[in-house]
Scaffold this motif. Structure first.
Motif, PDB file in Angstrom:
ATOM      1  N   GLN A   9       0.821  -1.212   0.000  1.00 59.75           N
ATOM      2  CA  GLN A   9       0.000   0.000   0.000  1.00 59.75           C
ATOM      3  C   GLN A   9       0.851   1.257   0.000  1.00 59.75           C
ATOM      4  OE1 GLN A   9      -2.281  -0.987   3.516  1.00 59.75           O
ATOM      5  NE2 GLN A   9      -4.041  -1.646   2.294  1.00 59.75           N
ATOM      6  N   VAL A  10       2.028   1.201   0.641  1.00 55.77           N
ATOM      7  CA  VAL A  10       2.934   2.353   0.608  1.00 55.77           C
ATOM      8  C   VAL A  10       3.412   2.602  -0.821  1.00 55.77           C
ATOM      9  CG1 VAL A  10       5.121   3.285   1.458  1.00 55.77           C
ATOM     10  CG2 VAL A  10       3.643   1.976   2.993  1.00 55.77           C
ATOM     11  N   CYS A  11       3.745   1.541  -1.527  1.00 51.71           N
ATOM     12  CA  CYS A  11       4.178   1.672  -2.926  1.00 51.71           C
ATOM     13  C   CYS A  11       3.061   2.256  -3.795  1.00 51.71           C
ATOM     14  CB  CYS A  11       4.603   0.317  -3.473  1.00 51.71           C
ATOM     15  SG  CYS A  11       6.062  -0.401  -2.675  1.00 51.71           S
ATOM     16  N   LEU A  12       1.863   1.731  -3.637  1.00 49.47           N
ATOM     17  CA  LEU A  12       0.735   2.206  -4.432  1.00 49.47           C
ATOM     18  C   LEU A  12       0.335   3.624  -4.044  1.00 49.47           C
ATOM     19  CD1 LEU A  12      -1.482  -1.021  -4.560  1.00 49.47           C
ATOM     20  CD2 LEU A  12       0.129  -0.148  -6.277  1.00 49.47           C
ATOM     21  N   MET A 198       7.113   9.921   5.906  1.00 47.02           N
ATOM     22  CA  MET A 198       7.677   9.911   7.256  1.00 47.02           C
ATOM     23  C   MET A 198       6.671   9.408   8.282  1.00 47.02           C
ATOM     24  SD  MET A 198       9.787  13.501   7.444  1.00 47.02           S
ATOM     25  CE  MET A 198       9.896  13.380   9.227  1.00 47.02           C
ATOM     26  N   PHE A 199       5.423   9.807   8.125  1.00 46.42           N
ATOM     27  CA  PHE A 199       4.415   9.436   9.105  1.00 46.42           C
ATOM     28  C   PHE A 199       3.913   8.003   8.927  1.00 46.42           C
ATOM     29  CE2 PHE A 199       4.574  13.947   9.644  1.00 46.42           C
ATOM     30  CZ  PHE A 199       4.291  14.138  10.990  1.00 46.42           C
ATOM     31  N   PHE A 200       4.485   7.289   7.949  1.00 46.34           N
ATOM     32  CA  PHE A 200       4.212   5.859   7.823  1.00 46.34           C
ATOM     33  C   PHE A 200       5.186   5.024   8.653  1.00 46.34           C
ATOM     34  CE2 PHE A 200       2.359   6.450   3.279  1.00 46.34           C
ATOM     35  CZ  PHE A 200       1.183   6.934   3.840  1.00 46.34           C
ATOM     36  N   ILE A 201       6.233   5.664   9.179  1.00 50.33           N
ATOM     37  CA  ILE A 201       7.245   4.938   9.944  1.00 50.33           C
ATOM     38  C   ILE A 201       6.592   4.214  11.118  1.00 50.33           C
ATOM     39  CG2 ILE A 201       9.245   5.218  11.462  1.00 50.33           C
ATOM     40  CD1 ILE A 201      10.158   7.513   9.676  1.00 50.33           C
ATOM     41  N   GLY A 202       6.895   2.945  11.228  1.00 52.20           N
ATOM     42  CA  GLY A 202       6.369   2.148  12.330  1.00 52.20           C
ATOM     43  C   GLY A 202       4.953   1.647  12.137  1.00 52.20           C
ATOM     44  N   ASN A 203       4.340   1.982  11.004  1.00 49.31           N
ATOM     45  CA  ASN A 203       2.956   1.585  10.771  1.00 49.31           C
ATOM     46  C   ASN A 203       2.811   0.449   9.770  1.00 49.31           C
ATOM     47  OD1 ASN A 203       1.036   3.467  12.296  1.00 49.31           O
ATOM     48  ND2 ASN A 203       2.510   4.906  11.414  1.00 49.31           N
ATOM     49  N   PHE A 204       3.938  -0.098   9.318  1.00 51.59           N
ATOM     50  CA  PHE A 204       3.896  -1.285   8.466  1.00 51.59           C
ATOM     51  C   PHE A 204       5.220  -2.029   8.612  1.00 51.59           C
ATOM     52  CE2 PHE A 204       6.069   1.732   5.826  1.00 51.59           C
ATOM     53  CZ  PHE A 204       6.919   0.983   5.012  1.00 51.59           C
ATOM     54  N   ARG A 205       5.227  -3.269   8.229  1.00 48.65           N
ATOM     55  CA  ARG A 205       6.415  -4.111   8.360  1.00 48.65           C
ATOM     56  C   ARG A 205       7.165  -4.132   7.033  1.00 48.65           C
ATOM     57  NH1 ARG A 205       4.008  -7.957  10.135  1.00 48.65           N
ATOM     58  NH2 ARG A 205       4.377  -7.652  12.364  1.00 48.65           N
ATOM     59  N   LEU A 206       8.401  -3.680   7.062  1.00 46.37           N
ATOM     60  CA  LEU A 206       9.221  -3.652   5.849  1.00 46.37           C
ATOM     61  C   LEU A 206       9.969  -4.972   5.727  1.00 46.37           C
ATOM     62  CD1 LEU A 206       9.963  -1.450   3.629  1.00 46.37           C
ATOM     63  CD2 LEU A 206      12.151  -1.320   4.798  1.00 46.37           C
ATOM     64  N   LYS A 207       9.582  -5.767   4.756  1.00 50.26           N
ATOM     65  CA  LYS A 207      10.236  -7.055   4.536  1.00 50.26           C
ATOM     66  C   LYS A 207      11.395  -6.900   3.550  1.00 50.26           C
ATOM     67  CE  LYS A 207       6.178  -8.530   3.451  1.00 50.26           C
ATOM     68  NZ  LYS A 207       5.025  -9.316   2.974  1.00 50.26           N
ATOM     69  N   LYS A 208      12.140  -7.959   3.392  1.00 48.32           N
ATOM     70  CA  LYS A 208      13.302  -7.931   2.505  1.00 48.32           C
ATOM     71  C   LYS A 208      12.870  -7.588   1.075  1.00 48.32           C
ATOM     72  CE  LYS A 208      17.276 -10.664   1.017  1.00 48.32           C
ATOM     73  NZ  LYS A 208      17.976 -11.990   1.098  1.00 48.32           N
ATOM     74  N   GLY A 209      13.522  -6.622   0.496  1.00 48.07           N
ATOM     75  CA  GLY A 209      13.223  -6.199  -0.873  1.00 48.07           C
ATOM     76  C   GLY A 209      12.179  -5.113  -0.969  1.00 48.07           C
TER      77      GLY A 209
END
Length: 361
Positions: A9-12, A198-209
């Motif tokens: 969703q961050v990418c989109l 910036m305000f998305f920090i900590g609100n989703f899990r960043l996986k490898k890649g």
């Protein structure tokens, strides 16, 4: 704790909302300073944004705190509140010109026979509703609206290509550094989108890649914006600075429209739907910051204040809009650059300080 967003969703989100606000009046402002080099001015701003994006992706990877907690834990409550106030002012000011230009677009382009402010008022009802929601609403909107943005731009650019003279952007750099950088500086109000991420920090899990995917999504939005800018100037060349609303003007002279009607309105409607959310973004984040600063628990209080203030500005200062826009293009641009591009770089130091503190516990 249940996370509000997903990396997809961050990418989109980047693809759906970053290009949209920039294709109404920003192209004419760019061309008024940089002429055929407007695309270079655009690339300069987006290149600076990309550097800040790398700092934000680093923060995504190395902290589990959200932005509010990260700043409070590393700077203390006083300085954290100061930073939050800066970003509240940033988002509030950032919304003024795009909302007012959208009002003018609706009145002067879609309702030319009977223009009225009443036609645009429903936007504030939608914005109020969105601002009362949680962060996850932006992710869900991005899941759908990225297709609207991409298809809308494809339709408009495809219709414009037959009338475009792409050699008009030559010779490259003829306007000199002064004109190119002045153009970049003047449109920072429409750019400087990093604080959203910036305000998305900590609100989703960043996986490898996922960091690479976010960077690619940003580059896709860059391509969309730059191609639109080049096509816009290639259609209008030396009179591009006079075309206030690039969205409508860029494709209306194509032969297809003359034969079957305003087919370009399909692309325009798709973009306008996405733009409702894009215009609401600064209001949304301004509300969340206000809640944090004053510890507001009622979810409707901040939206009423923020959205209501924007409505008052639109209704009361209509005759002063040219002066407001000029202020945003000159004096306020320095503020947008500092808060929107410079401060995100300090995330690197904040994350390292947080990691050092965690080791010492």
């Amino acid at each position: 704790m249940k996370l509000e967003l997903k990396s997809r969703q961050v990418c989109l989100f980047i693809i759906a909302f970053f290009p949209i606000v920039k294709i109404f009046t920003a192209p004419s402002v760019l061309s008024s300073f940089a002429s055929n080099d407007l695309w270079i001015s655009t690339l300069i701003i987006l290149a600076v944004d990309f550097i800040g994006l790398l700092a934000i992706v680093y923060a995504y990877k190395h902290t589990k705190s959200d932005l509010f907690a990260l700043i409070e834990n590393t700077l203390g409550k006083f300085w954290a509140r100061t930073v939050f106030v800066l970003y509240f002012v940033f988002f509030f000011l950032k919304a003024i010109v795009p909302i007012n230009e959208q009002k003018d677009y609706v009145e002067l382009t879609l309702y030319t026979l009977m223009p009225s402010k009443l036609y645009f008022l429903p936007f504030f009802a939608v914005a109020l509703y969105l601002c009362c929601k949680r962060l996850r609403v932006l992710g869900r909107a991005a899941d759908v609206l990225w297709a609207f943005s991409v298809l809308g731009l494809i339709v408009l650019i495809s219709l414009s290509i037959p009338n475009a003279d792409y050699t008009a952007i030559l010779p490259i750099g003829v306007n000199g550094f002064d004109g190119i950088f002045k153009a970049s500086y003047s449109v920072l109000n429409w750019f400087c989108d990093l604080p959203y991420l910036m305000f998305f920090i900590g609100n989703f899990r960043l996986k490898k890649g996922d960091g690479v995917k976010i960077a690619i999504s940003f580059l896709i939005s860059v391509i969309m914006i730059v191609v639109f800018m080049i096509t816009f100037y290639s259609v209008f060349t030396s009179i591009a600075y006079r075309q206030r609303f690039a969205l409508t003007e860029i494709s209306k002279y194509t032969a297809v429209i003359n034969n079957i009607g305003r087919f370009d309105y399909l692309g325009i409607v798709l973009i306008l739907v996405s733009n409702i959310f894009a215009l609401s973004l600064p209001l949304f984040f301004a509300c969340k910051i206000l809640d944090k600063i004053f510890n507001i628990t009622k979810k409707w209080i901040s939206p009423i204040f923020v959205v209501g203030a924007q409505l008052v500005i639109l209704l009361v200062f209509t005759r002063n809009f040219a002066s407001i826009e000029n202020f945003m293009k000159t004096y306020a641009s320095a503020f947008f650059f500092i808060v929107g591009n410079i401060l995100p770089l300090f995330l690197l130091a904040l994350v390292k300080k947080e990691k050092k503190y965690a080791k010492n516990i």
